[in-house]
Design an enzyme around this catalytic site. Sequence first.
Site, short mmCIF file in Angstrom:
data_model
loop_
_atom_site.label_atom_id
_atom_site.label_comp_id
_atom_site.label_asym_id
_atom_site.label_seq_id
_atom_site.Cartn_x
_atom_site.Cartn_y
_atom_site.Cartn_z
N TYR A 21 0.83 -1.22 0.00
CA TYR A 21 0.00 0.00 0.00
C TYR A 21 0.86 1.26 0.00
CZ TYR A 21 -2.93 3.85 1.06
OH TYR A 21 -3.54 5.09 0.97
N PRO A 74 1.18 15.28 0.47
CA PRO A 74 0.09 14.66 1.21
C PRO A 74 0.11 13.15 1.04
CG PRO A 74 -0.73 15.63 -0.83
CD PRO A 74 0.72 16.03 -0.72
N MET A 75 0.08 12.44 2.15
CA MET A 75 0.07 10.97 2.07
C MET A 75 -0.89 10.42 3.11
SD MET A 75 4.01 10.11 1.19
CE MET A 75 4.65 11.34 2.31
N ALA A 76 -1.77 9.55 2.64
CA ALA A 76 -2.83 8.99 3.47
C ALA A 76 -2.26 8.00 4.49
CB ALA A 76 -3.82 8.26 2.56
N SER A 103 -3.01 15.26 4.24
CA SER A 103 -3.98 14.58 3.37
C SER A 103 -5.40 14.53 3.97
CB SER A 103 -3.50 13.15 3.13
OG SER A 103 -4.54 12.37 2.56
N GLN A 129 -4.63 19.17 1.93
CA GLN A 129 -4.96 18.53 0.63
C GLN A 129 -6.41 18.08 0.66
OE1 GLN A 129 -5.30 14.78 0.32
NE2 GLN A 129 -6.12 15.15 -1.72
N TYR A 131 -9.64 16.16 -1.20
CA TYR A 131 -10.37 15.40 -2.22
C TYR A 131 -11.81 15.87 -2.13
CZ TYR A 131 -6.67 11.87 -2.94
OH TYR A 131 -5.52 11.23 -3.27
N THR A 157 -6.55 17.87 -5.13
CA THR A 157 -5.96 16.82 -5.97
C THR A 157 -6.92 16.48 -7.10
OG1 THR A 157 -4.69 15.97 -4.13
CG2 THR A 157 -5.06 14.45 -5.96
N LYS A 231 -3.28 20.02 -7.66
CA LYS A 231 -2.21 19.01 -7.65
C LYS A 231 -2.58 17.89 -8.62
CE LYS A 231 0.06 15.66 -4.54
NZ LYS A 231 -0.52 14.35 -4.82
N HIS A 255 0.92 11.67 -9.05
CA HIS A 255 0.52 10.92 -7.86
C HIS A 255 1.57 9.85 -7.52
CE1 HIS A 255 -3.49 11.07 -5.71
NE2 HIS A 255 -2.90 10.11 -5.03
N ASP A 286 6.29 17.12 -7.79
CA ASP A 286 6.69 15.97 -6.97
C ASP A 286 6.80 14.73 -7.84
OD1 ASP A 286 4.19 14.66 -7.27
OD2 ASP A 286 3.46 15.27 -5.30
N GLY A 288 9.47 11.16 -7.44
CA GLY A 288 10.82 10.66 -7.72
C GLY A 288 11.96 11.50 -7.18
N ILE A 289 11.64 12.50 -6.37
CA ILE A 289 12.72 13.33 -5.79
C ILE A 289 13.39 12.50 -4.68
CG2 ILE A 289 13.22 15.42 -4.44
CD1 ILE A 289 12.26 16.35 -7.09
C1 LIG Z 1 1.23 6.03 0.66
C2 LIG Z 1 0.87 7.22 -0.20
C3 LIG Z 1 -0.32 7.86 0.01
C4 LIG Z 1 -0.67 8.98 -0.76
N1 LIG Z 1 -1.83 9.64 -0.47
C5 LIG Z 1 -2.14 10.76 -1.16
C6 LIG Z 1 -3.27 11.53 -0.79
O1 LIG Z 1 -3.99 11.22 0.15
N2 LIG Z 1 -3.53 12.63 -1.53
C7 LIG Z 1 -2.74 13.03 -2.58
O2 LIG Z 1 -3.02 14.05 -3.22
N3 LIG Z 1 -1.65 12.33 -2.93
C8 LIG Z 1 -1.31 11.21 -2.24
N4 LIG Z 1 -0.17 10.52 -2.55
C9 LIG Z 1 0.72 11.03 -3.62
C10 LIG Z 1 1.75 11.99 -3.04
O3 LIG Z 1 1.16 13.18 -2.57
C11 LIG Z 1 2.83 12.39 -4.07
O4 LIG Z 1 2.19 12.91 -5.23
C12 LIG Z 1 3.76 11.25 -4.49
O5 LIG Z 1 3.98 10.35 -3.43
C13 LIG Z 1 5.10 11.86 -4.93
O6 LIG Z 1 5.96 10.88 -5.41
P1 LIG Z 1 7.18 10.23 -4.55
O7 LIG Z 1 6.54 9.31 -3.57
O8 LIG Z 1 7.97 9.53 -5.60
O9 LIG Z 1 7.96 11.36 -3.89
C14 LIG Z 1 0.20 9.42 -1.78
C15 LIG Z 1 1.41 8.75 -1.99
C16 LIG Z 1 1.76 7.68 -1.21
C17 LIG Z 1 3.09 7.01 -1.44
#
Ligand SMILES: Cc1cc2nc3c(=O)[nH]c(=O)nc-3n(C[C@H](O)[C@H](O)[C@H](O)COP(=O)(O)O)c2cc1C
Length: 365
Positions: A21, A74-76, A103, A129, A131, A157, A231, A255, A286, A288-289
Site C-alpha cells: 500500500y 500529502p500521504m494517506a 492529506s 490537501q 479530495y 488533488t 495538484k 501521484h 513531486d 521521484g525526488i
Molecule cells: C502512501 C501514499 C499515500 C498517498 N496519499 C495521497 C493523498 O492522500 N492525496 C494526494 O493528493 N496524494 C497522495 N499521494 C501522492 C503523493 O502526494 C505524491 O504525489 C507522491 O507520493 C510523490 O511521489 P514520490 O513518492 O515519488 O515522492 C500518496 C502517496 C503515497 C506514497
Amino acid sequence: MTLSDHERHARSLLDESAWAYLFGAAGDELTLASNLRAWQEMTLLPRVLRPLAGGHTRVELLGRTLAHPILIAPMAYQRLAHPDGEHATALATAALGAGLVFSTQASAPLEEIASMFLREAGRGPLWFQLYLQHDRGFTQALVQRAEAAGYEALVLTVDAPVQGARDRERRSGFRLPQGVAAVNLDGLRAPAARPLTTGQSALFDDLLCHAPSWDHIAWLRSITRLPVLLKGILHPDDARQAVACGAAGVIVSNHGGRTLDTAVSTASALPAVVQAVQGAVPVLVDGGIRRGTDVLKAIGLGASAVLLGRPALHGLTNAGATGVAHVLRLLRDELEIAMALTGCRTLADAPDALATVHPRPRPPA
Ligand SMILES: Cc1cc2nc3c(=O)[nH]c(=O)nc-3n(C[C@H](O)[C@H](O)[C@H](O)COP(=O)(O)O)c2cc1C
C-alpha cells in the site's frame, strides 16, 4: 547515509501488505520508475570559481520566505508506517523548516496536526490537501474545519477521479488494519448506488457521476478565503486552465505513479507547464525526488518548490519523527552541496546548473 538507505531499511520492517500500500504504484509501476529515472538522467553542468559565501537555500512561495524549497507531500494513512503516524511527520517537518501538505485521508485529526505544526517558529507552510467529496455540504464543512485550524492553503488533488489499478496492493490482499482510518471523513456517508441497467458501466454511470470537474474550482473558491492550488497537473493546457480558473498554484504530479501507469514522468512534464503558466502562479513538482541534485534540477526547470513523498514515509517507518527529520536533513544537506558544486550561491542560479538549456523560467508574480 542516503534516502535509498532509508528505503532499504524500511523494507525490512514492514509486512508485505503495508509495504504494497505505502510504496507500491499502479499497473506495472513504470511511471514510478520513470519518475526516478527522469531526474537521474538529467545532467548538471557545473560552473566553477563563482563566489559562494553567504549562499542559502531560501525561496519565496505564496508571499512567504521558506528556509528551503521542500514540502512533505500529502500521504494517506501514515499510521500504517509507524504508530505515531502524521503526528511524527508533522513534528519533524515543522522542526526542519519544511512545509507540510496534510492529506484528506490522513489517519490523524487535522486540528491536532495543525496545532502541533503551527507552534514551531521556524516552520514552513501548512496546507490542507482536499479530495472533493460527493457530498458538497460535507466538503464545505471540511474546508471550514481546515480554515479554522489554521491551514494556509488548499491543495485540490485532481488526478484521481478514480483509484488507479494498484495491482501489487490488490495482490497483497491489503486491508486497512483496525485503528487506522480516514478519521477526518468520519460521518461521511457513501453515496447511494445508482441502479445500473444492462450495458451501463459502474464507473462511468455511477462513481464518476460524482467526480470533480473544472466547474467545481469556482465553487471551491467561492466557499473559502484560502488560496487553492491544483495538484496532479501534467498537461500545459490544464495548467493554463488552472490559472484561468483562479488557482494560486499548480503542482506537477502524477501521484507518484499511483494512478495512471505509463503517464509521463514529472521531470519531463515540468518545463512545458512552467512555460504555459508564464510566472502567473508558482509551479511545484513531486514524484521521484530522492537526491539534493533532483531538487536543484527541479528548481532549475522553474519549480518554486518540491514535494517529497515516499522517502518521508521510509524515514517514518524507520524511526518515527527522528526518521522523517533525518530524511529531510539529508536532502537539504545534499541540496546545499549540489548548489556549491554547481556554482549556485542561491536557488535563483539553479537554471545555470542544468546541462540542457531551457528557456529561463520567469519567477512567479
Ligand atoms: C502512501 C501514499 C499515500 C498517498 N496519499 C495521497 C493523498 O492522500 N492525496 C494526494 O493528493 N496524494 C497522495 N499521494 C501522492 C503523493 O502526494 C505524491 O504525489 C507522491 O507520493 C510523490 O511521489 P514520490 O513518492 O515519488 O515522492 C500518496 C502517496 C503515497 C506514497
